[in-house]
Scaffold this motif. Structure first.
Motif, PDB file in Angstrom:
ATOM      1  N   ASN A   1      12.109 -37.117  17.051  1.00  0.00           N
ATOM      2  CA  ASN A   1      13.138 -36.220  17.046  1.00  0.00           C
ATOM      3  C   ASN A   1      13.228 -35.968  15.252  1.00  0.00           C
ATOM      4  O   ASN A   1      13.076 -36.717  14.737  1.00  0.00           O
ATOM      5  N   VAL A   2      13.450 -34.738  15.149  1.00  0.00           N
ATOM      6  CA  VAL A   2      13.700 -34.366  13.809  1.00  0.00           C
ATOM      7  C   VAL A   2      15.408 -34.154  13.478  1.00  0.00           C
ATOM      8  O   VAL A   2      16.189 -33.758  14.177  1.00  0.00           O
ATOM      9  N   ILE A   3      15.512 -35.049  12.084  1.00  0.00           N
ATOM     10  CA  ILE A   3      17.034 -35.160  12.064  1.00  0.00           C
ATOM     11  C   ILE A   3      17.346 -34.812  10.571  1.00  0.00           C
ATOM     12  O   ILE A   3      16.665 -35.157   9.664  1.00  0.00           O
ATOM     13  N   GLY A   4      18.401 -33.939  10.451  1.00  0.00           N
ATOM     14  CA  GLY A   4      18.988 -33.775   9.006  1.00  0.00           C
ATOM     15  C   GLY A   4      20.239 -33.875   8.812  1.00  0.00           C
ATOM     16  O   GLY A   4      21.157 -33.923   9.809  1.00  0.00           O
ATOM     17  N   GLU A   5      20.828 -34.454   7.665  1.00  0.00           N
ATOM     18  CA  GLU A   5      22.088 -34.929   7.550  1.00  0.00           C
ATOM     19  C   GLU A   5      22.925 -34.369   6.260  1.00  0.00           C
ATOM     20  O   GLU A   5      22.333 -34.480   5.267  1.00  0.00           O
ATOM     21  N   ILE A   6      24.109 -33.988   6.480  1.00  0.00           N
ATOM     22  CA  ILE A   6      25.039 -33.795   5.276  1.00  0.00           C
ATOM     23  C   ILE A   6      25.922 -34.965   5.427  1.00  0.00           C
ATOM     24  O   ILE A   6      26.748 -35.017   6.545  1.00  0.00           O
ATOM     25  N   THR A   7      25.963 -35.854   4.438  1.00  0.00           N
ATOM     26  CA  THR A   7      26.739 -36.861   4.597  1.00  0.00           C
ATOM     27  C   THR A   7      28.312 -36.556   4.252  1.00  0.00           C
ATOM     28  O   THR A   7      28.533 -35.891   3.208  1.00  0.00           O
ATOM     29  N   GLY A   8      29.197 -37.225   4.971  1.00  0.00           N
ATOM     30  CA  GLY A   8      30.458 -36.782   4.892  1.00  0.00           C
ATOM     31  C   GLY A   8      31.244 -37.252   3.687  1.00  0.00           C
ATOM     32  O   GLY A   8      30.891 -38.529   3.325  1.00  0.00           O
ATOM     33  N   THR A   9      32.215 -36.641   3.152  1.00  0.00           N
ATOM     34  CA  THR A   9      32.990 -37.120   2.064  1.00  0.00           C
ATOM     35  C   THR A   9      34.151 -37.946   2.234  1.00  0.00           C
ATOM     36  O   THR A   9      34.141 -38.801   1.443  1.00  0.00           O
TER      37      THR A   9
ATOM     38  N   GLN B   1      31.341 -41.880  10.247  1.00  0.00           N
ATOM     39  CA  GLN B   1      31.730 -40.839  11.648  1.00  0.00           C
ATOM     40  C   GLN B   1      30.902 -39.618  11.848  1.00  0.00           C
ATOM     41  O   GLN B   1      30.667 -38.825  10.862  1.00  0.00           O
ATOM     42  N   PHE B   2      29.903 -39.514  12.811  1.00  0.00           N
ATOM     43  CA  PHE B   2      28.848 -38.565  12.948  1.00  0.00           C
ATOM     44  C   PHE B   2      29.330 -37.515  13.879  1.00  0.00           C
ATOM     45  O   PHE B   2      29.789 -37.639  15.109  1.00  0.00           O
TER      46      PHE B   2
ATOM     47  N   PRO C   1      31.611 -30.923   4.498  1.00  0.00           N
ATOM     48  CA  PRO C   1      32.473 -31.714   5.474  1.00  0.00           C
ATOM     49  C   PRO C   1      32.915 -33.199   5.172  1.00  0.00           C
ATOM     50  O   PRO C   1      32.123 -33.744   4.313  1.00  0.00           O
ATOM     51  N   LYS C   2      33.965 -33.555   5.857  1.00  0.00           N
ATOM     52  CA  LYS C   2      34.503 -34.923   5.723  1.00  0.00           C
ATOM     53  C   LYS C   2      33.664 -35.711   6.482  1.00  0.00           C
ATOM     54  O   LYS C   2      33.567 -36.937   6.179  1.00  0.00           O
ATOM     55  N   HIS C   3      33.278 -35.385   7.718  1.00  0.00           N
ATOM     56  CA  HIS C   3      32.593 -36.393   8.495  1.00  0.00           C
ATOM     57  C   HIS C   3      30.952 -36.130   8.108  1.00  0.00           C
ATOM     58  O   HIS C   3      30.542 -35.129   7.808  1.00  0.00           O
ATOM     59  N   SER C   4      30.061 -37.057   8.588  1.00  0.00           N
ATOM     60  CA  SER C   4      28.515 -36.724   8.365  1.00  0.00           C
ATOM     61  C   SER C   4      28.047 -35.841   9.624  1.00  0.00           C
ATOM     62  O   SER C   4      28.476 -36.132  10.566  1.00  0.00           O
ATOM     63  N   ILE C   5      27.591 -34.552   9.208  1.00  0.00           N
ATOM     64  CA  ILE C   5      27.225 -33.672  10.182  1.00  0.00           C
ATOM     65  C   ILE C   5      25.640 -33.922  10.311  1.00  0.00           C
ATOM     66  O   ILE C   5      24.956 -33.880   9.317  1.00  0.00           O
ATOM     67  N   ARG C   6      24.968 -34.194  11.447  1.00  0.00           N
ATOM     68  CA  ARG C   6      23.699 -34.410  11.733  1.00  0.00           C
ATOM     69  C   ARG C   6      23.237 -33.134  12.508  1.00  0.00           C
ATOM     70  O   ARG C   6      23.842 -32.905  13.644  1.00  0.00           O
ATOM     71  N   VAL C   7      21.879 -32.620  12.313  1.00  0.00           N
ATOM     72  CA  VAL C   7      21.462 -31.721  12.894  1.00  0.00           C
ATOM     73  C   VAL C   7      20.241 -32.536  13.472  1.00  0.00           C
ATOM     74  O   VAL C   7      19.543 -33.266  12.779  1.00  0.00           O
ATOM     75  N   VAL C   8      20.283 -32.510  15.125  1.00  0.00           N
ATOM     76  CA  VAL C   8      19.322 -33.370  15.881  1.00  0.00           C
ATOM     77  C   VAL C   8      18.438 -32.319  16.556  1.00  0.00           C
ATOM     78  O   VAL C   8      18.963 -31.713  17.471  1.00  0.00           O
ATOM     79  N   LEU C   9      17.021 -32.362  16.309  1.00  0.00           N
ATOM     80  CA  LEU C   9      16.316 -31.552  17.057  1.00  0.00           C
ATOM     81  C   LEU C   9      15.385 -32.766  18.247  1.00  0.00           C
ATOM     82  O   LEU C   9      14.668 -33.282  17.639  1.00  0.00           O
TER      83      LEU C   9
ATOM     84  N   LEU D   1      35.884 -26.866  12.620  1.00  0.00           N
ATOM     85  CA  LEU D   1      37.221 -27.184  13.004  1.00  0.00           C
ATOM     86  C   LEU D   1      37.386 -28.537  13.359  1.00  0.00           C
ATOM     87  O   LEU D   1      38.177 -29.179  13.073  1.00  0.00           O
ATOM     88  N   PHE D   2      36.354 -29.038  14.024  1.00  0.00           N
ATOM     89  CA  PHE D   2      36.232 -30.685  14.494  1.00  0.00           C
ATOM     90  C   PHE D   2      36.188 -31.464  13.346  1.00  0.00           C
ATOM     91  O   PHE D   2      37.006 -32.448  13.192  1.00  0.00           O
ATOM     92  N   ASP D   3      35.432 -30.934  12.014  1.00  0.00           N
ATOM     93  CA  ASP D   3      35.161 -31.735  10.952  1.00  0.00           C
ATOM     94  C   ASP D   3      36.566 -31.620  10.281  1.00  0.00           C
ATOM     95  O   ASP D   3      37.149 -32.663   9.920  1.00  0.00           O
ATOM     96  N   THR D   4      37.346 -30.558  10.165  1.00  0.00           N
ATOM     97  CA  THR D   4      38.576 -30.367   9.496  1.00  0.00           C
ATOM     98  C   THR D   4      39.761 -31.152  10.369  1.00  0.00           C
ATOM     99  O   THR D   4      40.561 -31.696   9.483  1.00  0.00           O
ATOM    100  N   TYR D   5      39.889 -30.964  11.492  1.00  0.00           N
ATOM    101  CA  TYR D   5      41.109 -31.545  12.329  1.00  0.00           C
ATOM    102  C   TYR D   5      40.679 -32.969  12.899  1.00  0.00           C
ATOM    103  O   TYR D   5      41.590 -33.642  13.536  1.00  0.00           O
ATOM    104  N   GLY D   6      39.524 -33.319  12.880  1.00  0.00           N
ATOM    105  CA  GLY D   6      39.255 -34.416  13.638  1.00  0.00           C
ATOM    106  C   GLY D   6      39.305 -34.364  15.026  1.00  0.00           C
ATOM    107  O   GLY D   6      39.498 -33.493  15.494  1.00  0.00           O
ATOM    108  N   ILE D   7      39.047 -35.580  15.739  1.00  0.00           N
ATOM    109  CA  ILE D   7      39.296 -35.580  17.203  1.00  0.00           C
ATOM    110  C   ILE D   7      40.373 -36.780  17.325  1.00  0.00           C
ATOM    111  O   ILE D   7      40.741 -37.537  16.516  1.00  0.00           O
TER     112      ILE D   7
END
Lengths: 466, 466
Positions: free
Chosen positions: A258-266, A271-272, A312-320, A449-455
């Protein structure tokens, strides 16, 4: 008076917030449509690499290419996650025909993924046509033994959502051999999962279940036109002989990634939120819609977030994900590792329904989270995104499901999808640049939107505030 | 108690009605998707006839073919409405190039509809590139006289609705010559109205307005790729010479026809509801999307009404308009005749935005009628039809507008439309059968609802009740 002031202040705040979201979405869509990278990446993946069946050299090239491209984006981390995948190879000897009134009728055929080969000189036998497994049971061993079972239940044209029509047919392909073996069939041919009448056979995975190797029978798909011709011919001559040959082969599992990239949340780095598609594809076309589109859109989500100035506040990962088509090993592996590392995955979004004009999303989540999604509907209206329904998400992200998180699937227009799905015409020219880019922007907007308002209902794991 | 009974009775009635409408729509969509004729008609119109420019032999063939097909449907009346149309012929000598560093750069070009020819040996001149008419004015006669004006304002990619992007550019094509003539230009070339980068020139109508014949200059479109190449070349060599040749010709008006079929209403035979598209097309492709699709969908609306067992209360007419592309004579003629005959047209619907997946409609009507439409929204939801907005309707039905009637335009997904619009790739293979059929069903459903519930504020002209 004080109360009124508070109310006015709240209204003002709400309005400012709403405006800001509107502006952010406008920026995201404009970026994607005027400065997107998804189409360029897809061009390379489709035209310079091509079909990317798990375990193939092309799949490995795609791993290396997408990793290198992600590394150019200035993400916080990019890495490969090893995963063992099945390796099945089609071979080069596919052919079929049947004979009526001494005329040879050529049939467009392709082996189903996972099938065994025919004997070296091919397989010739009588054909018994059925529409479903119940018919098979009614016919019984007497009428089936020694024959090729021909599954010919067409996709239902009057279902508006074509994935419903696919769902109503695909058991013929996946489990057709398993069932036919019970009654002594010697081979299986299945009408292609295609809503259109044409000459292209559509492959896809099949399974023998727990049946021992010695009892396996070869399985193949024939085009919709040929299915109709064969069915017609059988009406006049139920004794006709059908011949097909294929030399496909199953090898031992091989190492892939799997190929993975991440922007780590502030704020919530632990939380991914995942966005992804699958990097493998079938081998007949170049896998542009299934799922090159989802891959490049997911990659562009992270680029668009960065280019739109969103931290982003949360860590956003792209997963291929590797191996969605014939094993789902990548999806399972990613979820297993996440569990081992105790990673909280609050949200995951998959694009695996083609690079067509996006219509919206389907969600696998609680009512409270779905209400939250519905409150964003008006933000998407200017982009003609209107479809927000509960339902499935995506195969690769399915293993990440917990009771509290949110899974989502992009839902593009589906009318043309099965014209190309798993067939030789799943190619770059069938993808429209704007439609692909609108999909990437729509995905980015939902992630924003999910990053901004959370779940709802997720404990804040290790929040770090500055 | 009596009041409650009345309320309950009303609720029950409303519910029964709603259910019935749901069932009718289900029947209409199923009929169209499993037993539609639109695709078969389009195949003939596109592949057996081809491009149908007004005044051409093909346009005449299309008139005869569609009339004959309507006659097979068992409508109450089918007839031809004579209309004089312009006849412009492209000729066979289109070519263009420009020279940079002694290299000849071939340019893909096509004459704009209505343009005059170049001199027999072509036209060669310097080029002045502009983005709009204001720039032209700023440059003035000194910088423009004796040159070819090159309009190169691209369609705006970040507009979600591509017709908005078209609207923002098309004055370059339509009025480009008119404006350039004022400053002594000798010719006009315009960047094709195409959101995609490719090699296809897109034609379309242009006008010289009131400018006398002796001052007319030749006008042509070049492909988006060539527009970019030329613009780049001009940056290095503003003195480069551009050559183009075309031998198009305008003839005297000729006789043609609108093709009309009618199901006469059972209750309000003198109140008319029109559904239509335009039978003429440009000549470079076969006019499958523009507007073969609208023609065959409109024809199928009447067939689907009949096949679904609907006996309309109002008189429903299919009108296949001639000459939308370069004159709108058919649309004007139909409205003039309607006025002469004192025919009350309460509703008209046009499909002229391509045969792509329908998304909804735009409406030109009163608020009261629009509210009525919005009350039907939920009926369309199962078919993913969500777009109901006020706005334009269709060029051909525009002349039917009164203060009280309702005009509507089908709004299909527009992302791919301008890839094909007026170009050689507006061909049958670019139309998807299901998308076309969904459009026909969506149109039939709207006609059914307007027929059932009528429109607000129209006097009942000569109602006959049994």
């Amino acid at each position: 008076m004080k109360q009124l002031t508070i109310i006015l202040a709240l209204l003002l705040f709400a309005n400012v917030n709403a405006q800001t979201d509107q502006e952010v979405l406008k920026t995201i869509y404009t970026q994607s449509l005027t400065n997107g990278k998804s189409y360029q990446w897809l061009d390379y993946l489709s035209n310079s690499i091509g079909g990317r069946l798990s375990g193939s050299e092309n799949a490995e090239k795609a791993v290396q290419y997408t990793k290198a491209e992600l590394e150019k984006l200035g993400l916080d981390k990019v890495w490969l996650q090893p995963v063992m995948v099945p390796k099945w190879v089609r071979g080069d000897k596919e052919e079929a025909h049947f004979v009526t009134n001494s005329v040879i009728n050529k049939v467009n055929i392709c082996a189903l993924g996972g099938s065994i080969a025919t004997p070296q000189n091919g397989l010739t036998a009588n054909v018994i046509e059925v529409k479903n497994f119940e018919e098979l049971e009614t016919l019984g061993v007497d009428k089936i033994k020694g024959k090729i079972v021909f599954y010919n239940r067409p996709m239902q044209a009057d279902l508006i959502q074509t994935f419903m029509a696919y769902g109503g047919c695909v058991n013929q392909r996946y489990a057709g051999a398993m069932e036919a073996i019970k009654y002594g069939a010697v081979g299986v041919i299945v009408r292609s999962m295609n809503l259109r009448q044409d000459d292209l056979p559509h492959t896809g995975s099949m399974s023998y279940g727990d049946i021992p190797n010695s009892k396996h029978i070869p399985s193949a798909a024939i085009s919709t036109n040929d299915a109709d011709k064969l069915s017609e011919a059988l009406k006049n001559d139920s004794d006709l002989q059908f011949y097909f040959k294929q030399n496909c082969e199953q090898f031992d599992d091989v190492l892939s990634y799997n190929v993975i990239g991440e922007i780590t949340g502030t704020e919530f780095p632990n939380q991914f939120m995942v966005v992804g598609g699958h990097l493998d594809s079938w081998d007949l076309g170049d896998g542009s819609h299934d799922d090159g589109a989802g891959v490049v859109q997911s990659m562009d989500v992270l680029r668009l977030l960065k280019n739109s100035g969103i931290r982003p506040k949360h860590s956003i990962r792209v997963v291929l994900f590797m191996n969605e088509e014939n094993g789902l090993r990548g999806g399972k592996k990613y979820a297993e590792d996440a569990k081992l590392k105790n990673e909280t995955h609050v949200f995951a979004l998959e694009s695996d329904a083609g690079g067509f004009t996006p219509r919206g999303f389907s969600f696998d989540c609680s009512d409270a989270n779905f209400e939250k999604v519905l409150s964003w509907k008006s933000l998407f209206e200017p982009y003609l995104i209107h479809y927000f329904e509960k339902g499935g998400s995506g195969a690769d992200i399915g293993p990440l499901k917990t009771t509290s998180n949110v899974l989502a699937g992009l839902r593009p227009d589906s009318q043309r999808y099965f014209d190309h799905h798993h067939a030789a015409n799943d190619t770059f020219d069938a993808v429209n640049k704007r439609e692909l880019e609108l999909g990437a922007a729509t995905m980015t907007s939902l992630i924003y939107l999910f990053d901004t308002y959370g779940i709802d209902n997720i404990p804040e794991v290790n929040p770090i505030k500055d």
